[in-house]
Design an enzyme around this catalytic site. Structure first.
Site, PDB file in Angstrom:
ATOM      1  N   ARG A 227       0.843  -1.194   0.000  1.00 59.23           N
ATOM      2  CA  ARG A 227       0.000   0.000   0.000  1.00 59.23           C
ATOM      3  C   ARG A 227       0.881   1.248   0.000  1.00 59.23           C
ATOM      4  O   ARG A 227       1.952   1.274   0.610  1.00 59.23           O
ATOM      5  CB  ARG A 227      -0.891   0.034   1.243  1.00 59.23           C
ATOM      6  CG  ARG A 227      -2.066  -0.916   1.190  1.00 59.23           C
ATOM      7  CD  ARG A 227      -3.123  -0.463   0.166  1.00 59.23           C
ATOM      8  NE  ARG A 227      -4.301  -1.325   0.151  1.00 59.23           N
ATOM      9  CZ  ARG A 227      -4.483  -2.336  -0.697  1.00 59.23           C
ATOM     10  NH1 ARG A 227      -3.585  -2.622  -1.612  1.00 59.23           N
ATOM     11  NH2 ARG A 227      -5.600  -3.050  -0.651  1.00 59.23           N
ATOM     12  N   HIS A 275      -0.316   0.447  -9.604  1.00 59.53           N
ATOM     13  CA  HIS A 275      -1.116  -0.448  -8.760  1.00 59.53           C
ATOM     14  C   HIS A 275      -1.696  -1.604  -9.584  1.00 59.53           C
ATOM     15  O   HIS A 275      -2.923  -1.829  -9.607  1.00 59.53           O
ATOM     16  CB  HIS A 275      -2.235   0.328  -8.046  1.00 59.53           C
ATOM     17  CG  HIS A 275      -2.749  -0.368  -6.817  1.00 59.53           C
ATOM     18  ND1 HIS A 275      -3.155   0.295  -5.691  1.00 59.53           N
ATOM     19  CD2 HIS A 275      -2.924  -1.685  -6.530  1.00 59.53           C
ATOM     20  CE1 HIS A 275      -3.559  -0.565  -4.773  1.00 59.53           C
ATOM     21  NE2 HIS A 275      -3.428  -1.804  -5.262  1.00 59.53           N
TER      22      HIS A 275
HETATM   23  P1  NAP Z   1      -1.988 -11.314   5.350  1.00 59.29           P
HETATM   24  O1  NAP Z   1      -2.163 -12.725   4.921  1.00 59.29           O
HETATM   25  O2  NAP Z   1      -2.950 -10.740   6.311  1.00 59.29           O
HETATM   26  O3  NAP Z   1      -0.501 -11.201   5.957  1.00 59.29           O
HETATM   27  C1  NAP Z   1      -0.057 -10.091   6.630  1.00 59.29           C
HETATM   28  C2  NAP Z   1       1.334 -10.338   7.207  1.00 59.29           C
HETATM   29  O4  NAP Z   1       1.848  -9.109   7.721  1.00 59.29           O
HETATM   30  C3  NAP Z   1       1.330 -11.338   8.364  1.00 59.29           C
HETATM   31  O5  NAP Z   1       2.479 -12.152   8.324  1.00 59.29           O
HETATM   32  C4  NAP Z   1       1.381 -10.409   9.595  1.00 59.29           C
HETATM   33  O6  NAP Z   1       2.006 -10.982  10.745  1.00 59.29           O
HETATM   34  C5  NAP Z   1       2.268  -9.302   9.060  1.00 59.29           C
HETATM   35  N1  NAP Z   1       2.071  -8.087   9.858  1.00 59.29           N
HETATM   36  C6  NAP Z   1       0.938  -7.383  10.091  1.00 59.29           C
HETATM   37  N2  NAP Z   1       1.171  -6.337  10.907  1.00 59.29           N
HETATM   38  C7  NAP Z   1       2.487  -6.395  11.208  1.00 59.29           C
HETATM   39  C8  NAP Z   1       3.333  -5.606  12.024  1.00 59.29           C
HETATM   40  N3  NAP Z   1       2.865  -4.542  12.720  1.00 59.29           N
HETATM   41  N4  NAP Z   1       4.650  -5.954  12.118  1.00 59.29           N
HETATM   42  C9  NAP Z   1       5.129  -7.019  11.446  1.00 59.29           C
HETATM   43  N5  NAP Z   1       4.378  -7.813  10.645  1.00 59.29           N
HETATM   44  C10 NAP Z   1       3.074  -7.501  10.537  1.00 59.29           C
HETATM   45  O7  NAP Z   1      -1.954 -10.340   4.095  1.00 59.29           O
HETATM   46  P2  NAP Z   1      -1.710 -10.728   2.538  1.00 59.29           P
HETATM   47  O8  NAP Z   1      -2.890 -11.424   1.977  1.00 59.29           O
HETATM   48  O9  NAP Z   1      -0.394 -11.399   2.436  1.00 59.29           O
HETATM   49  O10 NAP Z   1      -1.670  -9.278   1.868  1.00 59.29           O
HETATM   50  C11 NAP Z   1      -0.756  -8.271   2.255  1.00 59.29           C
HETATM   51  C12 NAP Z   1      -1.136  -6.937   1.633  1.00 59.29           C
HETATM   52  O11 NAP Z   1      -0.842  -6.923   0.231  1.00 59.29           O
HETATM   53  C13 NAP Z   1      -2.626  -6.583   1.655  1.00 59.29           C
HETATM   54  O12 NAP Z   1      -3.006  -6.088   2.926  1.00 59.29           O
HETATM   55  C14 NAP Z   1      -2.733  -5.531   0.576  1.00 59.29           C
HETATM   56  O13 NAP Z   1      -2.578  -4.246   1.118  1.00 59.29           O
HETATM   57  C15 NAP Z   1      -1.554  -5.831  -0.349  1.00 59.29           C
HETATM   58  N6  NAP Z   1      -1.983  -6.173  -1.726  1.00 59.29           N
HETATM   59  C16 NAP Z   1      -1.547  -5.381  -2.755  1.00 59.29           C
HETATM   60  C17 NAP Z   1      -1.910  -5.684  -4.063  1.00 59.29           C
HETATM   61  C18 NAP Z   1      -1.407  -4.878  -5.236  1.00 59.29           C
HETATM   62  O14 NAP Z   1      -1.875  -5.044  -6.357  1.00 59.29           O
HETATM   63  N7  NAP Z   1      -0.450  -4.000  -5.056  1.00 59.29           N
HETATM   64  C19 NAP Z   1      -2.723  -6.806  -4.321  1.00 59.29           C
HETATM   65  C20 NAP Z   1      -3.143  -7.590  -3.247  1.00 59.29           C
HETATM   66  C21 NAP Z   1      -2.771  -7.259  -1.941  1.00 59.29           C
HETATM   67  P3  NAP Z   1       1.376 -12.279  11.487  1.00 59.29           P
HETATM   68  O15 NAP Z   1       1.676 -13.436  10.534  1.00 59.29           O
HETATM   69  O16 NAP Z   1       2.127 -12.376  12.712  1.00 59.29           O
HETATM   70  O17 NAP Z   1      -0.097 -12.007  11.622  1.00 59.29           O
HETATM   71  C1  GLV Z   2      -5.336  -4.860  -4.167  1.00 58.20           C
HETATM   72  O1  GLV Z   2      -4.642  -3.938  -3.957  1.00 58.20           O
HETATM   73  C2  GLV Z   2      -5.879  -5.730  -3.150  1.00 58.20           C
HETATM   74  O2  GLV Z   2      -5.836  -5.386  -1.951  1.00 58.20           O
HETATM   75  O3  GLV Z   2      -6.385  -6.806  -3.509  1.00 58.20           O
END
Ligand code: NAP
Ligand code: GLV
Length: 312
Positions: A227, A275
């Protein structure tokens, strides 16, 4: 009844696909004639302020996005479970982006591009992958998928999460107490964290100064595919200009679209994408949420429910 409320994506196509896959269950779009009290589920992306008005019998909010930071900040978000998108196809697309940018920086693309522009034959040998450390911030669905795709390429891998994780072949770091140790051995920093009050602005000058120097000749690199709120763009521009960072790949921005007057556009060691790292695919998305709705209507528990207190 399922209500679709999507902005910036083709809502009509999603509605058509949901109508087919959920039939005879009713599917409606914003602006159509229906009684809001009949809506059980709302499927949203960038909902407008009035999105949830009158939905007095809502059972759950379904998020087209994997990231729910903006949704959780919606001032009128109802107090019902929020289910986010978790999907192999989305993970694959994100890992495609991560692998492309990590390998590009590992092979010092910025340097050779500049040499080519200058018609300069300068033999420089990048380190081997196993001499280069990729540090992944966020070891959730996307972070772990990126690891499974980077590991066969031979990179030295480390990861940082909120709670400790044991992942094969990955040096694990957890919490604020281990953040500096994590950074101090990282050459290429990949951000796949959710945006929360704790992670806001984490890609800043102080963080960049703690990354390992000497691993990559032109300096450490950041890759942000999570983000825009995670990054301080003024700090990135300064760090790219003074050599604190060798390069940056940014898919997300503090303000999107990135304003035309942003200094980032003009920096040769800054690689900007609008994005597009990963988009939720309509085919797999409809399949995923159809199953969630049908299971829930049949009395089973919702899955992948966001922890609102934690913020992700
Ligand atoms: P997720 O499964 O919820 O994983 C989040 C990870 O971040 C977990 O390992 C969590 O730790 C860690 N975390 C959260 N807060 C933290 C902190 N304060 N300090 C250290 N680690 C922390 O999320 P995801 O599905 O992998 O997605 C991640 C992000 O990618 C989304 O939230 C979104 O913003 C972004 N995204 C971007 C796009 C794009 O096109 N650019 C597309 C999709 C998603 P724990 O394991 O200990 O809970
Ligand atoms: C895209 O940014 C998503 O959060 O899926």
């Amino acid at each position: 009844m399922l209500l679709l409320h999507l902005s910036d994506v083709d809502e009509a196509r999603w509605a058509e696909a949901f109508t087919q896959s959920l039939a005879p269950y009713k599917v409606v779009r914003q602006g159509e004639d229906f009684d809001p009290a009949d809506v059980d589920y709302i499927f949203v992306w960038k909902p407008r302020p009035e999105a949830f008005e009158g939905l007095s019998n809502l059972k759950a909010v379904l998020s087209l996005g994997a990231g729910v930071d903006a949704l959780l900040k919606h001032p009128r978000l109802p107090d019902v479970p929020v289910v986010r998108f978790i999907d192999k196809d989305l993970s694959q697309r994100m890992s495609d982006y991560v692998v492309a940018h990590v390998t590009m920086h590992h092979r010092q693309f910025t340097r050779f591009q500049a040499d080519q522009k200058a018609r300069r034959w300068s033999q420089f040998y990048p380190p081997a992958a196993n001499e280069t450390t990729v540090g992944i911030m966020g070891l959730g669905v996307l972070g772990q998928d990126a690891i499974t795709r980077l590991r066969p390429l031979g990179f030295d891998l480390r990861g940082w999460s909120r709670t400790p994780k044991v992942i094969d072949g990955v040096a694990g770091f957890a919490g604020a107490a281990q953040f500096d140790a994590f950074l101090s051995g990282t050459d290429i920093l990949v951000n796949l964290l959710p945006l929360t009050p704790e992670t806001q602005g984490i890609l800043n000058a102080e963080t960049f100064a703690k990354l390992r120097r000497g691993g990559l000749a032109s300096g450490p690199v950041i890759v942000n595919a999570a983000r825009g709120g995670h990054q301080r763009e003024a700090d990135i521009a300064a760090a790219l200009a003074d050599g604190t960072l060798g390069a940056a790949s940014l898919d997300v921005f503090e303000v999107e679209p990135l304003p035309a007057d942003s200094p980032l556009w003009g920096l040769e060691n800054c690689f900007i994408t609008p994005h597009i790292a990963a988009i939720s695919n309509e085919k797999t998305g409809v399949h995923y949420f159809t199953r969630i709705i049908q299971d829930h209507l049949a009395g089973r528990e919702l899955i992948n429910v966001v922890d609102r207190a934690r913020g992700y």
